[in-house]
Write a protein that holds these residues in place. Structure first.
Motif, PDB file in Angstrom:
ATOM      1  N   ARG A   1     -33.606  -9.021 -31.738  1.00 38.65           N
ATOM      2  CA  ARG A   1     -32.215  -9.227 -31.338  1.00 38.65           C
ATOM      3  C   ARG A   1     -31.732  -8.037 -30.518  1.00 38.65           C
ATOM      4  N   GLU A   2     -31.229  -8.318 -29.318  1.00 38.05           N
ATOM      5  CA  GLU A   2     -30.690  -7.287 -28.446  1.00 38.05           C
ATOM      6  C   GLU A   2     -29.290  -7.697 -28.015  1.00 38.05           C
ATOM      7  N   VAL A   3     -28.468  -6.708 -27.723  1.00 33.51           N
ATOM      8  CA  VAL A   3     -27.097  -6.983 -27.316  1.00 33.51           C
ATOM      9  C   VAL A   3     -26.708  -6.024 -26.208  1.00 33.51           C
ATOM     10  N   GLY A   4     -25.965  -6.546 -25.250  1.00 29.74           N
ATOM     11  CA  GLY A   4     -25.415  -5.729 -24.183  1.00 29.74           C
ATOM     12  C   GLY A   4     -23.902  -5.646 -24.313  1.00 29.74           C
ATOM     13  N   LEU A   5     -23.333  -4.485 -23.968  1.00 32.52           N
ATOM     14  CA  LEU A   5     -21.898  -4.246 -24.123  1.00 32.52           C
ATOM     15  C   LEU A   5     -21.261  -3.974 -22.765  1.00 32.52           C
ATOM     16  N   ASP A   6     -20.065  -4.506 -22.590  1.00 31.99           N
ATOM     17  CA  ASP A   6     -19.223  -4.151 -21.444  1.00 31.99           C
ATOM     18  C   ASP A   6     -17.900  -3.659 -22.005  1.00 31.99           C
ATOM     19  N   MET A   7     -17.586  -2.389 -21.782  1.00 37.53           N
ATOM     20  CA  MET A   7     -16.381  -1.782 -22.331  1.00 37.53           C
ATOM     21  C   MET A   7     -15.186  -2.089 -21.434  1.00 37.53           C
ATOM     22  N   GLY A   8     -14.015  -2.268 -22.051  1.00 39.90           N
ATOM     23  CA  GLY A   8     -12.812  -2.561 -21.288  1.00 39.90           C
ATOM     24  C   GLY A   8     -11.564  -2.109 -22.016  1.00 39.90           C
ATOM     25  N   LEU A   9     -10.411  -2.467 -21.479  1.00 40.45           N
ATOM     26  CA  LEU A   9      -9.125  -2.082 -22.056  1.00 40.45           C
ATOM     27  C   LEU A   9      -8.439  -3.256 -22.747  1.00 40.45           C
ATOM     28  N   THR A  10      -8.362  -4.414 -22.074  1.00 40.90           N
ATOM     29  CA  THR A  10      -7.799  -5.589 -22.730  1.00 40.90           C
ATOM     30  C   THR A  10      -8.670  -5.998 -23.914  1.00 40.90           C
ATOM     31  N   HIS A  11      -9.971  -6.047 -23.664  1.00 40.34           N
ATOM     32  CA  HIS A  11     -10.956  -6.246 -24.719  1.00 40.34           C
ATOM     33  C   HIS A  11     -11.745  -4.943 -24.851  1.00 40.34           C
ATOM     34  N   PHE A  12     -11.735  -4.388 -26.058  1.00 36.07           N
ATOM     35  CA  PHE A  12     -12.423  -3.102 -26.254  1.00 36.07           C
ATOM     36  C   PHE A  12     -13.892  -3.210 -25.871  1.00 36.07           C
ATOM     37  N   ALA A  13     -14.538  -4.299 -26.264  1.00 36.54           N
ATOM     38  CA  ALA A  13     -15.942  -4.517 -25.916  1.00 36.54           C
ATOM     39  C   ALA A  13     -16.181  -6.010 -25.799  1.00 36.54           C
ATOM     40  N   VAL A  14     -17.007  -6.365 -24.831  1.00 37.49           N
ATOM     41  CA  VAL A  14     -17.429  -7.756 -24.647  1.00 37.49           C
ATOM     42  C   VAL A  14     -18.943  -7.791 -24.796  1.00 37.49           C
ATOM     43  N   LEU A  15     -19.450  -8.652 -25.680  1.00 35.65           N
ATOM     44  CA  LEU A  15     -20.882  -8.771 -25.921  1.00 35.65           C
ATOM     45  C   LEU A  15     -21.480  -9.820 -24.995  1.00 35.65           C
ATOM     46  N   ASP A  16     -22.748  -9.695 -24.723  1.00 37.34           N
ATOM     47  CA  ASP A  16     -23.407 -10.648 -23.833  1.00 37.34           C
ATOM     48  C   ASP A  16     -23.507 -12.036 -24.463  1.00 37.34           C
ATOM     49  N   THR A  17     -23.257 -12.142 -25.772  1.00 34.00           N
ATOM     50  CA  THR A  17     -23.236 -13.442 -26.447  1.00 34.00           C
ATOM     51  C   THR A  17     -21.952 -14.212 -26.174  1.00 34.00           C
ATOM     52  N   GLY A  18     -20.968 -13.570 -25.554  1.00 33.46           N
ATOM     53  CA  GLY A  18     -19.687 -14.197 -25.279  1.00 33.46           C
ATOM     54  C   GLY A  18     -18.581 -13.739 -26.206  1.00 33.46           C
ATOM     55  N   GLU A  19     -18.911 -12.995 -27.247  1.00 33.54           N
ATOM     56  CA  GLU A  19     -17.889 -12.502 -28.175  1.00 33.54           C
ATOM     57  C   GLU A  19     -17.063 -11.405 -27.506  1.00 33.54           C
ATOM     58  N   LYS A  20     -15.741 -11.531 -27.646  1.00 31.31           N
ATOM     59  CA  LYS A  20     -14.826 -10.547 -27.079  1.00 31.31           C
ATOM     60  C   LYS A  20     -14.046  -9.889 -28.217  1.00 31.31           C
ATOM     61  N   ILE A  21     -14.113  -8.579 -28.289  1.00 34.39           N
ATOM     62  CA  ILE A  21     -13.462  -7.801 -29.345  1.00 34.39           C
ATOM     63  C   ILE A  21     -12.175  -7.220 -28.766  1.00 34.39           C
ATOM     64  N   THR A  22     -11.062  -7.658 -29.287  1.00 35.56           N
ATOM     65  CA  THR A  22      -9.753  -7.236 -28.771  1.00 35.56           C
ATOM     66  C   THR A  22      -9.538  -5.751 -29.032  1.00 35.56           C
TER      67      THR A  22
ATOM     68  N   ASP B   1      -6.796   6.156 -25.410  1.00 33.61           N
ATOM     69  CA  ASP B   1      -6.508   5.409 -26.630  1.00 33.61           C
ATOM     70  C   ASP B   1      -7.722   4.591 -27.071  1.00 33.61           C
ATOM     71  N   ALA B   2      -8.498   4.087 -26.121  1.00 33.62           N
ATOM     72  CA  ALA B   2      -9.678   3.294 -26.469  1.00 33.62           C
ATOM     73  C   ALA B   2     -10.758   4.150 -27.120  1.00 33.62           C
ATOM     74  N   GLY B   3     -10.970   5.370 -26.637  1.00 33.94           N
ATOM     75  CA  GLY B   3     -11.972   6.247 -27.231  1.00 33.94           C
ATOM     76  C   GLY B   3     -13.395   5.774 -27.000  1.00 33.94           C
ATOM     77  N   TRP B   4     -13.729   5.402 -25.770  1.00 28.86           N
ATOM     78  CA  TRP B   4     -15.068   4.873 -25.468  1.00 28.86           C
ATOM     79  C   TRP B   4     -16.170   5.886 -25.768  1.00 28.86           C
ATOM     80  N   ALA B   5     -15.965   7.133 -25.371  1.00 26.96           N
ATOM     81  CA  ALA B   5     -17.028   8.128 -25.531  1.00 26.96           C
ATOM     82  C   ALA B   5     -17.383   8.333 -27.003  1.00 26.96           C
ATOM     83  N   ALA B   6     -16.382   8.425 -27.858  1.00 27.68           N
ATOM     84  CA  ALA B   6     -16.652   8.605 -29.289  1.00 27.68           C
ATOM     85  C   ALA B   6     -17.392   7.404 -29.860  1.00 27.68           C
ATOM     86  N   PHE B   7     -17.018   6.205 -29.421  1.00 32.29           N
ATOM     87  CA  PHE B   7     -17.683   4.997 -29.916  1.00 32.29           C
ATOM     88  C   PHE B   7     -19.145   4.954 -29.482  1.00 32.29           C
TER      89      PHE B   7
END
Length: 669
Positions: free
Chosen positions: A437-458, A544-550
């Motif tokens: 199982r592998e996952v790719g992440l796209d970081m954002g502001l409206t959605h903190f992270a979007v997974l390649d599976t289609g899941e969007k984390i607010t 506020d998102a704190g991408w680097a720490a995550f």
């Protein structure tokens, strides 16, 4: 102090009475022993070695011949002078190991050649482990009757020393009539057993050295001059060990808070006094003041002065660690100036203010702090402090740092070494539910992270949600009279609210990163230029998102539990490229308002964020496969998009590279 301790303190300085004579009479060590030590502990070129009780440099010379960077600690000034004459490039400090402040940079190897028995048993194991890097080695060399030696032989060996030091000079120093000939030297037993102790697997202070059942590897050799077998044994630390911090809330009583305030103040004063001495020496163009001299002047002699006598009311370990913090600050400054340190330029150390809102002191194992059976934290000269234990400590901690933050809260921060076997059992890397199982992440502001599976984390937007309350607290604080008690109360209320925001963000990062690492075999993320993006109008939202720490949490958790974490290159066009494996057309940059787009090449309709996450997963998997297959270190800037060329920044760069590879014949045609 017991009779045994008194004898040790009296005898440990005996050989310093005539260092030159001792150096002539003292037999050396067989080079084969250091060959075995180099094989077991990696004592080779560039290895940082701390030698305890280096004496006149009998072992130091052999280490220097192997291009090791040696730092020696010797109690006797005359013996240290002989060692310095032999090895002008080595660092030899005159100090007792128990009082010697550890430098900021850890050592790869700590060696005590027939000197470990002179060190205080309550200190030697713990302090040696504190000096080592994770996975470092503690080697002790001691003489043993490994070839049938008897008590009579031991007595004869002592006679050789008595013969060599038979005639006394009026000054009380000894001289030798025979000069310690070769026959006498051959009569002395010169064997060695090296016990290597991994960091995080320390024995209790004063406990016996390991027997043969504890030794993992054994090498036996002999030295023609000495004529006795030599045995060197090492216990080496496995891979996968890392250091983590576990923080717990403390609830000190008002009296303990006063004692902690005194401890914070003493540590600050020692730091400032040491910094003032070094600045004064620099201004006067005087030589650099070493750590040993600094400790003696600021701490040892400072306690004897009336204006600094209260330094003796706190633990000496805290004061030594304050000096070590100063060494760390200077090292960061020098490395930054010389180019050894990456990142922003570090300035020289500055004085600490008594008005600073965050204060901290560190207790190492030498301070003999402990966790009582009732779950209380016992600190020297402070007492037993209640702790809010939210979870058990996985292993025995090496150090504890007491922290008081701006909100007036007290914390105990423990440094522990992870147990790779326990981690592997907790989250098996080869479990069926995560295999492949592998996952790719796209970081954002409206959605903190979007997974390649289609899941969007607010995105929780913790700071934005608390802005109204923070605005009110800030306004109330600005209206209070400066220097009043109400001003301090309003400041603490404001600090507590900021702490709540930071704690909530920290908890969110931990929960999400833990879930992703636990449920996937590999996690791929993009490399973000957070510092550059935070210069624009979205700076508050980005911070506020704190991408680097995550992303840092993802990286260390993946390493700890045997997962793969791979970053893509910063210039990789994840939002511009079609994620369809048969297309991968780069359609150029798009404004942020474009959330969906259709690929002109294959006609696939893409959600901007999901497409970027899929591209990130594909690119991360490709980089990791190249790293494994070709032995790359995994730096995405040095890995290539097609296995041959670097990631193209644009179509123009790709065409230029293609024309370059085609050769002059193709261009001419």
């Amino acid at each position: 102090m017991t009779g045994t301790d008194t004898d040790r303190e009296r005898l440990r300085d005996t050989f310093n009475q005539d260092a030159e004579l001792y150096d002539r009479a003292r037999p050396g060590y067989p080079p084969r022993m250091f060959d075995d030590l180099a094989e077991l502990a990696g004592a080779g070129p560039g290895c940082r070695v701390l030698e305890i009780g280096c004496g006149t440099g009998k072992a130091t010379v052999l280490l220097a011949e192997r291009d090791c960077r040696v730092v020696g600690v010797e109690l006797g000034a005359e013996m240290a002078a002989v060692a310095r004459r032999k090895l002008p490039d080595a660092t030899i400090d005159v100090a007792a190991f128990e009082d010697w402040p550890l430098p900021p940079d850890p050592f790869d190897l700590v060696l005590a050649a027939t000197s470990f028995h002179w060190i205080d048993p309550a200190v030697r194991i713990a302090k040696s482990a504190d000096a080592l890097r994770p996975g470092g080695t503690l080697a002790t060399v001691s003489t043993h009757h490994v070839a049938g030696g008897t008590e009579d032989f031991f007595a004869e060996a002592q006679d050789c020393y008595r013969d060599s030091f038979a005639v006394h000079r009026p000054s009380g120093r000894w001289r030798s009539e025979s000069g310690g000939g070769d026959a006498e030297r051959r009569s002395l037993l010169s064997g060695g057993v090296g016990h290597c102790l991994p960091r995080g697997a320390r024995r209790a202070p004063g406990s016996a050295e390991p027997d043969d059942s504890e030794k993992l590897r054994e090498f036996t050799g002999s030295d023609d001059r000495v004529g006795f077998p030599l045995r060197v044994s090492c216990v080496c630390l496995g891979s996968g060990v890392m250091q983590l911090r576990y923080s717990f809330r403390l609830e000190p009583t008002p009296a303990q808070q006063q004692l902690l305030a005194r401890t914070f103040g003493c540590a600050r004063v020692v730091f400032n006094d040491a910094l003032a001495l070094r600045r004064a020496a620099f201004t006067a163009k005087e030589p650099w003041i070493g750590a040993g001299d600094l400790s003696k002047t600021v701490i040892t002699q400072g306690k004897k002065r009336p204006e600094r006598s209260w330094l003796g009311e706190v633990s000496a370990v805290v004061l030594q660690q304050s000096l070590r913090d100063l060494e760390t600050a200077y090292r960061a400054f020098f490395d930054s100036r010389s180019g050894k340190r990456n990142g922003p330029k570090a300035g020289p150390p500055s004085f600490k203010s008594r008005k600073s809102k965050r204060q901290a002191v560190r207790f190492t194992a030498n301070a003999r702090w402990k966790i009582t059976g009732k779950g209380l934290l016992s600190l020297p000269k402070i007492g037993e402090i209640p702790v809010r234990w939210s979870r058990p400590l996985p292993t025995v901690p090496a150090t504890v740092t007491i922290i008081k933050d701006a909100a007036g809260r007290y914390f105990a921060s423990f440094v522990i070494d992870t147990d790779p076997q326990a981690d592997a059992e907790r989250w098996p890397a080869d479990a069926d539910e995560v295999a492949g199982r592998e996952v790719g992440l796209d970081m954002g502001l409206t959605h903190f992270a979007v997974l390649d599976t289609g899941e969007k984390i607010t995105s929780p937007k913790f700071l934005r949600r608390a802005e109204k309350k923070l605005k009110k607290l800030q306004r109330d604080h600005s209206r209070k009279a400066k220097g009043s008690k109400n001003k301090e109360k309003s400041r603490r209320a404001l600090a507590r609210q900021h702490a709540k925001v930071a704690d909530a963000r920290h908890e969110f990062h931990h929960q999400l990163s833990t879930r992703l690492v636990r449920e996937h075999q590999a996690v791929h993320a993009e490399t973000l230029n957070v510092k550059g993006m935070a210069r624009g109008r979205l700076a508050k939202s980005i911070h506020d998102a704190g991408w680097a720490a995550f992303l840092n949490m993802l990286e260390y958790k993946a390493e700890r539990y045997g997962r793969t974490f791979q970053r893509t290159g910063r210039t990789f066009p994840s939002s511009q490229r079609c994620s369809n494996p048969v297309c991968h057309r780069i359609d150029g940059p798009k404004p942020l308002k474009v959330r969906t787009w259709t690929c002109p090449g294959c006609g696939t309709v893409h959600d901007r964020d999901i497409n970027a996450a899929r591209n990130t997963r594909q690119e991360g998997a490709r980089i990791h496969a190249l790293k494994v297959a070709e032995g790359h270190h995994g730096d995405p800037k040095r890995l290539r998009s097609d296995g041959k060329t670097k990631d193209p920044r644009s179509r123009h760069d790709a065409k230029k590279q293609e024309a370059k590879e085609s050769g002059p014949e193709t261009r001419a045609a």
